[in-house]
Design an enzyme around this catalytic site. Structure first.
Site, PDB file in Angstrom:
ATOM      1  N   THR A 400     -10.111   7.224  -5.277  1.00 26.68           N
ATOM      2  CA  THR A 400      -8.934   7.621  -6.054  1.00 26.68           C
ATOM      3  C   THR A 400      -8.442   6.532  -7.014  1.00 26.68           C
ATOM      4  OG1 THR A 400      -8.352   8.987  -4.143  1.00 26.68           O
ATOM      5  CG2 THR A 400      -6.683   8.776  -5.815  1.00 26.68           C
ATOM      6  N   GLY A 488      -6.280   5.277  -2.234  1.00 31.58           N
ATOM      7  CA  GLY A 488      -6.573   4.665  -0.952  1.00 31.58           C
ATOM      8  C   GLY A 488      -6.700   5.584   0.237  1.00 31.58           C
TER       9      GLY A 488
END
Length: 596
Positions: A400, A488
């Site tokens: 991400t 994360g």
């Protein structure tokens, strides 16, 4: 060579010569000849904070031309998909929070991927009914959902864009055509992926990332073009539906149908995809109003639950000390426990958000937190309105990217965007990495007690996310104050909540907040970056009874913008990645940005 000079690959001259209801997108305006708004932009009134200087540059130049934060978000995303393909791209999904300065409202745009209609609760089970190993779930056609980021950005552009849709893609097209310099982080991600031997299994990915012998990955400092990506962007810049109908959609589907473990996506799944516009999820914290994403993201409710629990303590008295971190850890454990049981796609399951954020409920949960002891075991509570739900069994993958944008009109975008794991499903089509977002579903549909899991696979469902793009307002007046968020995996919740405590309670600057150690407490153990927390604090937490796992580093990518009361801007960029937080003045002050 400096990091900045290593990252930016073309000259600036070359680069820039060129409500709570689901709503269907309006017919999209593809007029690429519409005149730009004539506007003089104060170079210190706009800011972009993102994971790569090339993406920041593209966004700032759009703002300089009078574009909005949404116009700039399109430019940032299209460049990130090229230079940071391990993290996000137009083959993935996103959640975008938009602050409208005109009416001080905050709206969520949901571009989360959807499961094909052929998917069922056995999607990630083998022929014997056992869970597939996680890596087999990722590296397969089964893991890819219909990508939603482009349709979502088109909806937001119809609502809030000022420049022609096509303008925002020009910088990424130029970089793809002329070549970009592979950054140290991209090269490092490729080296790690190479050890698993998955990314070069598919011909398209192998030819792109291993262009020499099919075995040696691209290296730091190498120049790489991507003609298929440029062609895809040209098609999308003419009409975003090009991603959902025609050759591009068919190329993505064909890639997911390859062995091993082919998926079930169809052209009908692509044609039916619709982004969602709805009011943001907002709650009060001290003198502030925190606004985040609604389901299927769990990030909004979980981060706000952490803060709601901490509102029962005077966190200002415990600035970055043992007591402050102890309270943060215990609040995180409580919030994660509820999140793991109750959050899923609320079109399919009942999600008790109001109960999870109920102040009386959170006060009762907070009473479990003692300043001189560690909770022995943390279990989900029973928030008002909750139905019994099974414990989730979703694997975690820390991919991400996140970016924050403030435009000259005072509008703000906080957007978290992803292809899920590093390099998504390990497959490419039309120049882009395909997402493995469906592995964000629970791999099993019922828990050990036989209870249905809220985040189980269902046809047409959106997998639960941890993405937590956040916009914070001053409660009195509703003026914009902070935009924050992080990548994360499920640690996003902890990463983002950490920044809010640092900014709102500990009076830190955005950069100080990003620099703080990440502390992730989900379950019975606590993961802490030992190289960023002093040994005395770490040892004291261990002595208290916390089961500390000393991490050598985290995959956060926090990017923050704060607008101070006097109108000045402060930005923060996570030192764990390669990003920057720049105004136009900052960008124009750069030299030697573009190695040849």
């Amino acid at each position: 060579m400096t990091l900045k000079s290593a990252l930016l690959s073309v000259s600036l001259t070359a680069l820039f010569s060129m409500g709570l209801t689901a709503c269907a997108p309006a017919p999209h305006d593809v007029d690429t000849t519409a005149p730009k708004e004539s506007r003089v932009v104060n170079p210190d009134s706009v800011m972009v904070a993102a994971a790569d200087p090339r993406a920041v540059s593209a966004g700032l130049r759009v703002l300089e031309e009078g574009g909005t934060a949404v116009d700039a978000a399109i430019a940032v995303q299209s460049v990130l998909g090229l230079v940071e393909p391990q993290s996000s791209g137009i083959g993935g999904g996103a959640f975008l929070m938009f602050y409208n300065a005109a009416d001080k409202s905050v709206t969520m745009y949901d571009g989360r991927e959807t499961a094909p209609m052929a998917a069922d609760e056995g999607l990630f089970l083998d022929a014997d009914g056992n869970r597939l190993p996680y890596v087999q779930g990722i590296a397969s056609g089964k893991s890819t959902g219909v990508p939603g980021a482009v349709a979502m950005l088109a909806m937001a552009h119809d609502d809030h864009g000022r420049l022609p849709w096509a303008r925002a893609f020009k910088d990424a097209i130029t970089l793809a055509d002329e070549g970009f310099i592979v950054s140290p982080r991209m090269a490092g991600s490729l080296a790690r992926s190479t050890r698993y031997g998955l990314l070069n299994d598919q011909k398209a990915a192998r030819d792109y990332f291993y262009p020499g012998d099919g075995e040696t990955p691209l290296q730091d400092g190498e120049r790489r073009t991507n003609a298929p990506y440029a062609a895809t962007l040209r098609a999308i810049s003419a009409d975003y539906r090009a991603l959902y109908e025609g050759d591009i959609a068919r190329a993505i589907i064909a890639a997911t149908r390859d062995e091993p473990r082919p998926g079930g996506l169809t052209e009908a799944d692509f044609a039916a995809y619709t982004p969602v516009r709805r009011a943001a999820l907002c709650s009060d914290y001290r003198a502030y109003r925190i606004c985040g994403a609604q389901p299927p993201s769990s990030g909004g409710v979980a981060t706000q639950a952490v803060m709601g629990l901490l509102s029962n303590f005077d966190m200002r008295e415990s600035r970055d000390d043992v007591q402050g971190w102890h309270r943060f850890i215990e609040a995180s454990r409580l919030a994660y426990a509820d999140r793991d049981h109750y959050v899923g796609d609320d079109r399919f399951v009942q999600v008790p958000i109001a109960g999870m954020l109920n102040t009386n409920y959170l006060a009762l949960r907070a009473a479990k937190i003692q300043d001189d002891a560690v909770m022995a075991k943390v279990e989900a509570g029973r928030p008002p309105g909750a139905e019994q739900a099974g414990k989730d069994a979703t694997p975690d993958s820390p991919g991400t990217s996140h970016f924050s944008i403030l435009d000259s009109y005072g509008n703000v975008v906080s957007m978290t965007t992803t292809v899920e794991g590093g390099f998504g499903s390990q497959r490419m089509a039309a120049g882009m990495i395909l997402n493995n977002q469906l592995t964000d579903f629970s791999f099993v549909s019922v828990d050990e007690q036989g209870r249905k899991v809220a985040n189980r696979v269902q046809p047409g469902k959106r997998p639960r996310s941890s993405m937590a793009p956040t916009i914070i307002l001053n409660k009195d007046g509703g003026d914009f104050y902070i935009a924050t968020g992080s990548p994360g995996g499920n640690s996003i919740i902890a990463y983002t909540a950490k920044t809010m405590v640092a900014l709102l309670d500990w009076d830190m600057t955005p950069q100080e907040a990003a620099n703080l150690p990440n502390v992730i407490a989900r379950g019975e153990s606590v993961r802490i970056e030992e190289n960023r927390m002093d040994e005395a604090t770490l040892s004291a937490l261990e002595i208290m009874g916390h089961d500390i796992q000393r991490s050598q580093g985290e995959a956060s990518g926090i990017h923050i913008i704060r607008k101070n009361a006097d109108g000045t801007l402060q930005g923060g960029a996570d030192p764990r990645r390669e990003g920057v937080a720049w105004t136009l003045s900052d960008l124009d002050a750069q030299t030697d940005l573009n190695p040849k």
